[in-house]
Design an enzyme around this catalytic site. Structure first.
Site, PDB file in Angstrom:
ATOM      1  N   HIS B 264       0.847  -1.201   0.000  1.00  0.00           N
ATOM      2  CA  HIS B 264       0.000   0.000   0.000  1.00  0.00           C
ATOM      3  C   HIS B 264       0.888   1.258   0.000  1.00  0.00           C
ATOM      4  O   HIS B 264       0.695   2.170  -0.816  1.00  0.00           O
ATOM      5  CB  HIS B 264      -0.914  -0.012   1.232  1.00  0.00           C
ATOM      6  CG  HIS B 264      -1.784   1.200   1.360  1.00  0.00           C
ATOM      7  ND1 HIS B 264      -3.061   1.250   0.858  1.00  0.00           N
ATOM      8  CD2 HIS B 264      -1.553   2.421   1.905  1.00  0.00           C
ATOM      9  CE1 HIS B 264      -3.588   2.442   1.101  1.00  0.00           C
ATOM     10  NE2 HIS B 264      -2.687   3.171   1.737  1.00  0.00           N
ATOM     11  N   GLU B 265       1.859   1.284   0.888  1.00  0.00           N
ATOM     12  CA  GLU B 265       2.733   2.470   0.967  1.00  0.00           C
ATOM     13  C   GLU B 265       3.602   2.601  -0.282  1.00  0.00           C
ATOM     14  O   GLU B 265       3.969   3.712  -0.673  1.00  0.00           O
ATOM     15  CB  GLU B 265       3.600   2.417   2.224  1.00  0.00           C
ATOM     16  CG  GLU B 265       2.822   2.347   3.550  1.00  0.00           C
ATOM     17  CD  GLU B 265       1.768   3.430   3.719  1.00  0.00           C
ATOM     18  OE1 GLU B 265       1.953   4.537   3.162  1.00  0.00           O
ATOM     19  OE2 GLU B 265       0.742   3.176   4.391  1.00  0.00           O
ATOM     20  N   HIS B 268       1.841   4.849  -2.622  1.00  0.00           N
ATOM     21  CA  HIS B 268       2.094   6.268  -2.324  1.00  0.00           C
ATOM     22  C   HIS B 268       3.492   6.675  -2.800  1.00  0.00           C
ATOM     23  O   HIS B 268       3.696   7.754  -3.363  1.00  0.00           O
ATOM     24  CB  HIS B 268       1.995   6.513  -0.813  1.00  0.00           C
ATOM     25  CG  HIS B 268       0.602   6.499  -0.256  1.00  0.00           C
ATOM     26  ND1 HIS B 268      -0.382   7.357  -0.698  1.00  0.00           N
ATOM     27  CD2 HIS B 268       0.018   5.758   0.724  1.00  0.00           C
ATOM     28  CE1 HIS B 268      -1.501   7.137  -0.010  1.00  0.00           C
ATOM     29  NE2 HIS B 268      -1.302   6.162   0.854  1.00  0.00           N
ATOM     30  N   GLU B 294      -4.420   8.751  -2.295  1.00  0.00           N
ATOM     31  CA  GLU B 294      -5.012   7.473  -1.902  1.00  0.00           C
ATOM     32  C   GLU B 294      -5.331   6.630  -3.146  1.00  0.00           C
ATOM     33  O   GLU B 294      -5.225   5.406  -3.112  1.00  0.00           O
ATOM     34  CB  GLU B 294      -6.270   7.724  -1.060  1.00  0.00           C
ATOM     35  CG  GLU B 294      -6.715   6.539  -0.232  1.00  0.00           C
ATOM     36  CD  GLU B 294      -5.744   6.121   0.873  1.00  0.00           C
ATOM     37  OE1 GLU B 294      -4.770   6.866   1.162  1.00  0.00           O
ATOM     38  OE2 GLU B 294      -5.932   5.020   1.438  1.00  0.00           O
TER      39      GLU B 294
END
Lengths: 498, 498
Positions: B264-265, B268, B294
């Site tokens: 997930h990171e 980003h 997001e």
């Protein structure tokens, strides 16, 4: 109140210093290589902002007004130290600062390329520029402070120390060392012949060396709620007093470099962690300059760690962390023989505690002549060689890369910095002597791993005094006498029987 | 030139942002606990300095003058974005900012104590203060921007998005999810009965999980010369585009949390690393708000990583790093069953991609009423419960700690932030759909661990556009249509057959 305005200003300056200290440590420890450009931009912008805020003309009025306000003794000391730094920051015209920064940056960049190749020819003209600007700077700083020009440079790194105090001390030390060193080397040769050095039974895995270092740091008094240990290419102690960032580096063939790096930096760290926590944003509560800082690291490294009592405590610790089989049959003498080797060499940063001061005295003498315009860049290779021959019996005429090109200090425009290293070593020995008069069983305590009473003395006499007075004043108050090289000389004579 | 003055100003603001980003990441990753007070002081002083520099009155003149200068198209975009932020920074009177900061700080501090005890009674009056100040703020921001009050709050986190656009989208999504969720849960129950979840054969040592995460990050395109992976209590992606600081956390019983956090990171991080490198100190080259950010993390996590093709590539990677015996007899379906579990629950941050939007829509609807003064703090427990009953069939009247007290956002004064999470999920699905039209074999590429073409599409359509336009504009340009929930709905229907 103007003091209140200065207080607010100091909070802001302190916040920027905090940021720069942590960013600097992060850069050396954690930053990926591609982050360098952005980091450099951020750091230089922060430094410029801080300088601009700290040297604004209206601050002179605030200082003058605050001097007439009703101040506590602590506020008075803080104001004096702030005013001293303000004078230092503002005594150079902006144009000179610009020329000096540009000249030093160009020279340092060239030095990084030219040194590996020993290319003195390219370096010399740029270094001459740097030297001439340093002379100009010294003259202006002298006019602003009333000090002699070279003293005014020293004063930036070691407030209060002067040639008048240093000259006779270094002169006595030089004459001792040049006669002591050959005898000590001869004696060491004989000792090594009689008792050959035991080989180190590595490899010593990094994780085990790290655990050993952490255990020793903790015992020496390092506070891990206010600091941590990491790895970097060159060991350093950075960060801020409430968050000390210390590093070392490890060699799996020998635990000595990693552990000694750790413990030297622990000496710096204890000083930082022992500084006053109240009013920490005022500059009189910062550490007192380079020389005093070095005295704290060398107190730990040279006075404590390389001593016999320390290894009475630490040899079992070595065995516990690195494996008892690696130290089967080792005595304390065997470790001491490894950690206290002396050797003549060309390079200052590789020198031991006996030869190191000779490297420093050489630079101190040359700097006086450079700033006094008795010597120019072009004279350095010969002047350097003459002193290396005289002090260490080494010829450097064909080794300019390992001669006057070896240090970054001069290309970077730092003159007056070198004496700090040896002043630190002398003060450490003098502090040990004074401490031992108050804690007569200090050596015995060390052999049990008990450093509390020793640290208490240091906290009361050095750490808590921060920048409340000049270096000579703090030393005098702590030890009852001015700088006295006899303590260091006695220390060497005891450690290296000749 | 006034643009040149703004350029210099942006360099300074950027240097402070750089420092704050690295200090913030360091605080969560490396800082020893005793460093907290000094770090907080430094960060708040830096933030205050930055705000003061960025909102000085003379900047309004510079902007106006620069608008009449001869600018390149890129300079025009940069000036517009800077002017927009300047209006945001200066449209609140200093007194309101002070009251708002003080009120939110008090409420957030109380919340940290009151939440574990579910002490709504104590929180309610402070939260009411925060809400009333948010209404005041919304009114002033509305007047300055010409937006509706709640839209003016949303605009801070997701520039350009408005209730006019969001309301019909969320309304359609809510109606779909409330009917889809029970069916999907029932179908999952049957699947788990037919094919029981294979137990995870842990423990999975942290070092092995880390190596797995690093390998997956690298394959996904993370640039380790401009970033690194560490551990923190809550995973985050911080730092700066040239030096991204990413974290995850590990559970030795299951590799799923650590790996999903990492990936997930990574989403980003790829966005940050893909932003324009030229003129990076101008705000139009920063990431475009919360919702778009997001969408980038959820594109990686939800569109790529929780898909069947990804595990065709990644199951052998799991076995390689965590031990093949742990995955003996596992099929891709077995991993998918683990990573795509859906479950009704009280807590937003623990929710899966099916239930998460319902948590967000609930908050979005309540925020509209709070800012519109149709609802007060005292009404929240009942209003919350009514919606939780309706959307998820859960009663929260006795669970206020896990009801309206569960998030820090409202106590901290953040209104208009929540919709970003679900807008991000919707945009990620819509971007996937558009990308797949250009890269028809995207799924097949993923099954081979080839993410290059997918990243190229994202770089061209999202990353390189930074903050050059509003969120809706960038989405429209990238996908050829405005925000359309059908793509997300189709994605859920495909992944969770009901």
């Amino acid at each position: 109140m103007s003091l209140e305005k200065l207080d607010q200003l100091n909070r802001k300056l302190h916040a920027i210093s905090h940021a720069m200290a942590i960013l600097g440590a992060d850069e050396a420890i954690h930053m990926p290589p591609g982050g360098g450009k952005g980091r450099a931009d951020s750091l230089s912008a922060l430094a410029a902002m801080q300088h601009e805020m700290a040297s604004a003309p209206h601050i002179a009025d605030w200082i003058e007004e605050a001097e007439n306000e009703d101040l506590t003794p602590d506020q008075t000391i803080g104001l004096e130290e702030f005013a001293r730094l303000y004078r230092q920051r503002t005594c150079l015209p902006a144009d000179l600062v610009r020329r000096k920064t540009a000249s030093a940056m160009a020279c340092e960049q060239l030095w990084r390329q030219a040194r590996p190749e020993g290319d003195w020819k390219s370096l010399q003209p740029l270094l001459q520029d740097v030297i001439e600007l340093a002379r100009e700077e010294a003259g202006l700083r002298a006019a602003a402070t009333g000090l002699a020009p070279y003293d005014a440079l020293i004063d930036q790194y070691d407030p209060g120390s002067t040639m008048a105090e240093i000259d006779p001390v270094f002169s006595r030390l030089k004459s001792f060392l040049t006669s002591f060193l050959p005898r000590a080397l001869e004696a060491q040769k004989k000792r090594h012949a009689d008792h050959p050095l035991k080989p180190l039974a590595g490899p010593f895995p990094v994780e085990k060396q790290r655990a050993l270092g952490l255990a020793a740091m903790e015992q020496l008094g390092f506070d891990f709620t206010h600091g941590r240990l990491d790895i970097s290419h060159h060991p350093f102690c950075g960060g801020v007093p409430t968050d000390v960032r210390m590093t070392t580096r490890y060699d799996t063939d020998s635990f000595i470099q990693g552990l000694m790096g750790t413990l030297h930096e622990t000496g710096h760290a204890l000083y930082e962690q022992g500084l006053p926590r109240q009013q920490a944003h005022w500059p009189h509560n910062l550490a007192r300059g380079m020389a005093m800082h070095e005295s704290q690291s060398l107190f730990v490294e040279m006075q404590i760690v390389r001593s016999r009592p320390f290894w009475q405590w630490a040899l079992p610790l070595l065995a516990r962390h690195l494996g008892s089989s690696a130290f089967e049959g080792w005595s304390v003498e065997d470790v001491l023989a490894h950690v206290n080797i002396i050797e003549k060499g060309y390079i200052r940063v590789d020198a031991d505690e006996v030869t190191y001061p000779l490297h420093v005295i050489l630079r101190y003498e040359l700097e006086q002549d450079l700033i006094g315009a008795k010597l120019d860049a072009r004279d350095l290779p010969e002047a350097w060689n003459a002193k290396m021959e005289e002090y260490l019996g080494l010829n450097t005429l064909d080794k300019v890369a390992d001669g006057p090109m070896q240090d970054v200090h001069w290309p970077a425009g730092l003159f007056g910095y070198f004496p700090s290293y040896t002043l630190g070593a002398l003060m450490a020995a003098q502090q040990w002597n004074a401490m031992e008069r108050k804690v007569p069983d200090a050596a015995e305590r060390i052999s049990r791993g008990d450093f509390a009473a020793i640290n208490d003395w240091r906290r009361d006499n050095i750490w808590s005094r921060a920048s409340h007075a000049t270096t000579p004043r703090i030393l005098q108050d702590a030890t009852g006498e001015p700088l006295n090289p006899d303590h260091f000389i006695a220390h060497l004579e005891k450690r290296y029987p000749a």
